[in-house]
Design a protein around this motif. Structure first.
Motif, PDB file in Angstrom:
ATOM      1  N   GLU A  14      -3.240   0.562  -3.673  1.00  0.00           N
ATOM      2  CA  GLU A  14      -2.855  -0.788  -3.380  1.00  0.00           C
ATOM      3  C   GLU A  14      -1.946  -1.052  -4.793  1.00  0.00           C
ATOM      4  O   GLU A  14      -2.634  -1.140  -6.021  1.00  0.00           O
ATOM      5  CB  GLU A  14      -3.745  -1.665  -3.264  1.00  0.00           C
ATOM      6  CG  GLU A  14      -3.511  -3.058  -2.615  1.00  0.00           C
ATOM      7  CD  GLU A  14      -4.568  -3.641  -1.931  1.00  0.00           C
ATOM      8  OE1 GLU A  14      -5.053  -4.621  -2.930  1.00  0.00           O
ATOM      9  OE2 GLU A  14      -5.179  -3.591  -0.913  1.00  0.00           O
ATOM     10  N   LYS A  17       0.963  -1.277  -0.173  1.00  0.00           N
ATOM     11  CA  LYS A  17       0.090  -0.090   0.049  1.00  0.00           C
ATOM     12  C   LYS A  17       0.935   1.423  -0.021  1.00  0.00           C
ATOM     13  O   LYS A  17       1.756   1.387   0.589  1.00  0.00           O
ATOM     14  CB  LYS A  17      -1.131   0.029   1.006  1.00  0.00           C
ATOM     15  CG  LYS A  17      -2.048  -1.221   1.319  1.00  0.00           C
ATOM     16  CD  LYS A  17      -3.009  -0.966   2.250  1.00  0.00           C
ATOM     17  CE  LYS A  17      -4.126  -1.940   1.977  1.00  0.00           C
ATOM     18  NZ  LYS A  17      -4.979  -1.832   3.111  1.00  0.00           N
ATOM     19  N   ARG A  62      -5.562  -0.777  -7.031  1.00  0.00           N
ATOM     20  CA  ARG A  62      -6.917  -0.267  -6.437  1.00  0.00           C
ATOM     21  C   ARG A  62      -6.544   0.937  -5.745  1.00  0.00           C
ATOM     22  O   ARG A  62      -5.570   1.394  -5.438  1.00  0.00           O
ATOM     23  CB  ARG A  62      -7.129  -1.313  -5.363  1.00  0.00           C
ATOM     24  CG  ARG A  62      -8.230  -1.012  -4.478  1.00  0.00           C
ATOM     25  CD  ARG A  62      -8.613  -2.171  -3.649  1.00  0.00           C
ATOM     26  NE  ARG A  62      -9.503  -2.029  -2.663  1.00  0.00           N
ATOM     27  CZ  ARG A  62      -9.768  -2.522  -1.477  1.00  0.00           C
ATOM     28  NH1 ARG A  62      -9.034  -3.711  -0.982  1.00  0.00           N
ATOM     29  NH2 ARG A  62     -10.838  -2.171  -0.864  1.00  0.00           N
ATOM     30  N   ARG A  63      -7.763   1.772  -5.771  1.00  0.00           N
ATOM     31  CA  ARG A  63      -7.490   3.196  -5.198  1.00  0.00           C
ATOM     32  C   ARG A  63      -8.468   3.163  -4.005  1.00  0.00           C
ATOM     33  O   ARG A  63      -9.595   2.970  -4.303  1.00  0.00           O
ATOM     34  CB  ARG A  63      -7.653   4.344  -6.418  1.00  0.00           C
ATOM     35  CG  ARG A  63      -7.844   5.662  -5.559  1.00  0.00           C
ATOM     36  CD  ARG A  63      -8.119   6.634  -6.412  1.00  0.00           C
ATOM     37  NE  ARG A  63      -8.553   7.999  -5.938  1.00  0.00           N
ATOM     38  CZ  ARG A  63      -8.101   9.269  -6.586  1.00  0.00           C
ATOM     39  NH1 ARG A  63      -7.808   9.112  -7.589  1.00  0.00           N
ATOM     40  NH2 ARG A  63      -8.529  10.254  -5.856  1.00  0.00           N
ATOM     41  N   ILE A  64      -8.312   3.814  -2.944  1.00  0.00           N
ATOM     42  CA  ILE A  64      -8.839   3.711  -1.722  1.00  0.00           C
ATOM     43  C   ILE A  64      -8.812   4.964  -1.120  1.00  0.00           C
ATOM     44  O   ILE A  64      -7.849   5.791  -1.015  1.00  0.00           O
ATOM     45  CB  ILE A  64      -8.384   2.694  -0.510  1.00  0.00           C
ATOM     46  CG1 ILE A  64      -8.326   1.428  -1.049  1.00  0.00           C
ATOM     47  CG2 ILE A  64      -9.445   2.656   0.698  1.00  0.00           C
ATOM     48  CD1 ILE A  64      -7.472   0.470  -0.249  1.00  0.00           C
ATOM     49  N   GLU A  65     -10.123   5.667  -0.987  1.00  0.00           N
ATOM     50  CA  GLU A  65     -10.266   6.997  -0.227  1.00  0.00           C
ATOM     51  C   GLU A  65     -11.046   6.918   0.952  1.00  0.00           C
ATOM     52  O   GLU A  65     -11.902   6.303   1.082  1.00  0.00           O
ATOM     53  CB  GLU A  65     -11.059   8.009  -1.344  1.00  0.00           C
ATOM     54  CG  GLU A  65     -10.381   8.225  -2.515  1.00  0.00           C
ATOM     55  CD  GLU A  65     -11.011   9.182  -3.376  1.00  0.00           C
ATOM     56  OE1 GLU A  65     -11.791   9.839  -3.038  1.00  0.00           O
ATOM     57  OE2 GLU A  65     -10.710   9.177  -4.667  1.00  0.00           O
ATOM     58  N   LYS A  66     -10.179   7.396   2.028  1.00  0.00           N
ATOM     59  CA  LYS A  66     -10.843   7.081   3.487  1.00  0.00           C
ATOM     60  C   LYS A  66     -11.057   8.703   4.052  1.00  0.00           C
ATOM     61  O   LYS A  66     -10.156   9.690   4.010  1.00  0.00           O
ATOM     62  CB  LYS A  66      -9.664   6.594   4.515  1.00  0.00           C
ATOM     63  CG  LYS A  66      -9.889   5.339   4.015  1.00  0.00           C
ATOM     64  CD  LYS A  66      -9.033   4.639   5.220  1.00  0.00           C
ATOM     65  CE  LYS A  66      -8.724   2.826   4.656  1.00  0.00           C
ATOM     66  NZ  LYS A  66      -8.108   2.188   5.740  1.00  0.00           N
TER      67      LYS A  66
END
Length: 62
Positions: free
Chosen positions: A57, A4, A29-33
């Motif tokens: 990721e 990551k 993969r793209r993660i938005e928090k």
């Protein structure tokens, strides 16, 4: 093998993707928090979004 990569505070998305490429990874993969701040008003606690954290990721290039 997955790893990551977080977009740092003074870094653009392009710079993060370039860093991934230099380390031999490609994004899958793209993660938005969201990042929240607690605010107390009249005895209750409200949560207000103040920013977002972007995480990519990546998998090792073959």
């Amino acid at each position: 093998m997955k790893k990551k990569f977080t977009v740092e505070e003074n870094e653009t998305i392009s710079e993060c993707l370039e860093r991934m490429k230099r380390e031999g990874y490609r994004p899958v993969r793209r993660i938005e928090k969201p990042v929240f701040m607690e605010e107390k008003k009249k005895g209750t606690i409200e949560y207000k979004p103040i920013s977002q954290k972007i995480i990519f990721e990546g998998i090792k290039k073959t």
